[in-house]
Design an enzyme around this catalytic site. Sequence first.
Site, short mmCIF file in Angstrom:
data_model
loop_
_atom_site.label_atom_id
_atom_site.label_comp_id
_atom_site.label_asym_id
_atom_site.label_seq_id
_atom_site.Cartn_x
_atom_site.Cartn_y
_atom_site.Cartn_z
N GLU A 59 -0.72 15.54 -5.53
CA GLU A 59 -0.81 14.93 -4.20
C GLU A 59 0.32 15.41 -3.29
OE1 GLU A 59 -3.06 12.56 -3.29
OE2 GLU A 59 -3.88 11.78 -5.16
N HIS A 62 2.65 5.75 -3.98
CA HIS A 62 1.23 5.47 -4.18
C HIS A 62 1.08 4.81 -5.53
CE1 HIS A 62 -2.96 5.63 -4.89
NE2 HIS A 62 -2.85 6.53 -5.84
N HIS A 119 -1.46 1.59 -7.98
CA HIS A 119 -2.76 0.92 -8.14
C HIS A 119 -2.56 -0.57 -8.44
CE1 HIS A 119 -4.21 5.12 -9.84
NE2 HIS A 119 -4.06 5.14 -8.55
N HIS A 153 -9.23 2.06 -4.60
CA HIS A 153 -8.33 3.01 -5.27
C HIS A 153 -6.92 2.46 -5.43
CE1 HIS A 153 -6.56 7.39 -5.39
NE2 HIS A 153 -5.95 6.56 -6.20
O1 2HA Z 1 -1.69 11.04 -9.14
O2 2HA Z 1 -3.01 7.99 -8.69
O3 2HA Z 1 -4.61 9.05 -6.89
C1 2HA Z 1 -2.31 9.96 -9.65
C2 2HA Z 1 -3.07 9.18 -8.66
C3 2HA Z 1 -3.86 9.90 -7.65
ZN ZN Z 2 -4.24 6.87 -7.32
#
Ligand code: 2HA
Ligand code: ZN
Length: 260
Positions: A109, A132, A134, A205
Amino acid sequence: MLKEIEQVAEVAGYLWQKGWAERNGGNITVNITGSVGPDIRKAAAIAGPFEIGLTLPEIKGCYFYCKGTGKRMRDLARDPMDNGSIIRITDDCAHYEIVADRPVMPTSELPSHLAVHAHLIAKGSPYKASLHTHPIELVALTHCKKWLEKDAATRMLWSMIPETKAFCPRGVGVVPYQMPGSVTLSNATIKALDDDYDVVMWEKHGVFAVDVDIMSAFDQVDVLNKSALIYIASRNMGFEPEGMTDAQMKEMSEAFHLPK
Ligand code: 2HA
Ligand code: ZN
């Protein structure tokens, strides 16, 4: 090791403990240009140059700590320099080279994270870190159309506990579903951050957050997710939570001099 990288390791541990970082899930990049010493500045590249895929003049000569591609947050927590690396942006602003400690290739990313950093610099923002991850309950919210409407989730989350608006004063933006790693996701994220959010939810996501440092970015996501947990706990107890009233929200906002 730089204080910023120690903080990345600490946050990576929290992400794992919270269950927000399964396998190699999530990414962290931090602009460490202001704190790299002469040893790193003088260091020859140990790998690269590699193409970024974008030309980003704002980050010419900048240094970033980046999680390594395919690396796990739980491993990064123990050993950040074996699960991430320090990169330098070359003078053509289109390539990077790895300068420390080992030739760990940065996250897939990288182009979108670097585009966000370039955008923050262009805006004169003091923000140096992007995260980023989850977070389970926030991702769950994005599976319901109602919470994808502009500022619907923000209003609900702010009203669960007074601290949420105080510590996440810009609320949470929403980016409709896009392929992970895509340019469209990156552009939509930058647009949402520009609309004045520090945290955006990526539908079905995860979230993307920016702040002055990685601990602050984590804290914003953590307070939002805490509010989502309170909402869910209330629903599990069999009722729709009342939420703070408009008058209570207004009183809070005035006391803390919050926007909106
Ligand atoms: O790189 O979560 O969305 C791992 C991720 C990509
Ligand atoms: Zn991700």
